[in-house]
Scaffold this motif. Structure first.
Motif, mmCIF file in Angstrom:
data_model
loop_
_atom_site.group_PDB
_atom_site.id
_atom_site.type_symbol
_atom_site.label_atom_id
_atom_site.label_comp_id
_atom_site.label_asym_id
_atom_site.label_seq_id
_atom_site.Cartn_x
_atom_site.Cartn_y
_atom_site.Cartn_z
ATOM 1 N N LEU A 134 -4.569 13.254 2.316
ATOM 2 C CA LEU A 134 -4.646 11.819 2.019
ATOM 3 C C LEU A 134 -6.061 11.305 2.264
ATOM 4 O O LEU A 134 -6.591 10.511 1.485
ATOM 5 C CB LEU A 134 -3.626 11.065 2.891
ATOM 6 C CG LEU A 134 -3.603 9.541 2.790
ATOM 7 C CD1 LEU A 134 -3.250 9.078 1.376
ATOM 8 C CD2 LEU A 134 -2.616 8.955 3.803
ATOM 9 N N HIS A 135 -6.639 11.727 3.359
ATOM 10 C CA HIS A 135 -7.995 11.280 3.709
ATOM 11 C C HIS A 135 -8.929 12.470 3.756
ATOM 12 O O HIS A 135 -8.763 13.352 4.576
ATOM 13 C CB HIS A 135 -7.995 10.564 5.071
ATOM 14 C CG HIS A 135 -7.174 9.320 5.070
ATOM 15 N ND1 HIS A 135 -6.250 9.026 6.046
ATOM 16 C CD2 HIS A 135 -7.117 8.293 4.207
ATOM 17 C CE1 HIS A 135 -5.679 7.862 5.774
ATOM 18 N NE2 HIS A 135 -6.175 7.397 4.661
ATOM 19 N N ASP B 251 0.874 -1.172 0.000
ATOM 20 C CA ASP B 251 0.000 0.000 0.000
ATOM 21 C C ASP B 251 0.910 1.220 0.000
ATOM 22 O O ASP B 251 1.804 1.329 0.838
ATOM 23 C CB ASP B 251 -0.884 -0.054 1.248
ATOM 24 C CG ASP B 251 -1.943 1.032 1.269
ATOM 25 O OD1 ASP B 251 -1.931 1.928 0.407
ATOM 26 O OD2 ASP B 251 -2.793 0.981 2.185
ATOM 27 N N GLU C 78 -6.449 -1.193 -3.918
ATOM 28 C CA GLU C 78 -6.896 0.205 -3.856
ATOM 29 C C GLU C 78 -6.499 0.954 -5.118
ATOM 30 O O GLU C 78 -5.388 0.798 -5.622
ATOM 31 C CB GLU C 78 -6.264 0.894 -2.637
ATOM 32 C CG GLU C 78 -6.585 2.382 -2.525
ATOM 33 C CD GLU C 78 -6.064 3.009 -1.229
ATOM 34 O OE1 GLU C 78 -5.159 2.414 -0.610
ATOM 35 O OE2 GLU C 78 -6.559 4.081 -0.855
#
Ligand code: MF3
Ligand code: CO
Length: 253
Positions: A179-180, A99, A237
């Motif tokens: 990022l989020h 990831d 992802e």
């Protein structure tokens, strides 16, 4: 607030996400029995800096917990957030999740793959395949006018139809200048917010699928999430833009 990216911003996101796809493709070539997870991380960091980008995960803080590495490497029963270590050596028959994310010119890209190390069991290969397909089913639903729950439902239905469990404790997310970002993108149908998809949204879709129970626990290192039953788990992802012409997968090589 859910951001909608302008054409210019989408170009910047394409650049960041393309770097992620390229480096993940190169990392995949290194995976073999005998390599340590720290070595994979070292290459990820070196290639990121060489490309002019910055690792997205290194220094990322969740409360007081600061992630120390560029890559998350999750082996077998590890679901996500496995921390690279010179003591963790990949072995024939393992499955390994890589990831990886970067930030370039202020925009983030985030992607993950799971792959076999050498020759793996039929059970492991099937879990990897179904998890990859679940991501594809989710991406297909990223159409203007659909809702987040349409994506969640497609992922959950596919994974569960093969008898697998879908992790609840971690979810996909909006991505852009952080990022989020909002919204959360669960891989199961729940009761949360269910916003409509609009042109310009960029979402990181990331099913985590387990051979057995979907329940996870976090190890004492504060990061590594493992299945409670210690059976295998896989994770894929992509960062994907919602466009008038359908989904555009940004994190390709
Ligand atoms: N792809 C993961 C995610 O979207 C990576 C996060 S690792 C962290 O959450 F260290 F940055 F938290
Ligand atoms: Co992510």
């Amino acid at each position: 607030m859910i951001h909608r990216r302008s054409a210019k911003e989408l170009d910047l996101m394409r650049a960041a996400c393309h770097t992620v796809g390229e480096i993940l493709a190169r990392l995949r070539e290194l995976v073999r029995p005998g390599i340590s997870t720290a070595e994979l991380d070292r290459y990820a960091e070196e290639w990121t800096i060489e490309s002019g980008a910055t690792p997205a995960f290194k220094g990322y803080a969740v409360g007081r917990n600061v992630y120390p590495a560029t890559l998350c490497v999750s082996i077998n029963e590890e679901v996500v957030h496995g921390m690279p270590s010179p003591k963790r050596i990949l072995a024939e028959g393992d499955i390994v999740g890589l990831d990886f994310g970067v930030v370039r010119e202020g925009y983030y890209g985030d992607s993950a793959i799971t792959m076999p190390v050498g020759c793996t069991s039929e059970e492991a290969d099937d879990l990897i395949r179904v998890t990859r397909e679940s991501l594809e089913r989710g991406i297909e639903r990223l159409q203007v006018g659909n809702r987040i729950r349409d994506v969640s439902e497609a992922i959950q239905t596919h994974a569960e139809s093969h008898g697998y469990g879908v992790v609840r404790d971690f979810v996909g997310h909006g991505i852009g200048q952080r990022l989020h970002e909002e919204p959360q993108v669960p891989n199961y149908v729940g009761r949360g917010q269910n916003p409509r998809l609009k042109e310009g949204m960029v979402l990181a879709i990331e099913p985590m699928v387990c051979a057995g129970t979907y329940e996870v626990e976090v190890l004492d290192d504060g990061w590594t999430a493992v299945t409670r039953d210690r059976r295998l788990s896989a994770h894929f992802e992509h960062s994907v833009a919602v466009t008038a012409n359908g989904p555009e997968v940004l994190t390709l090589a």
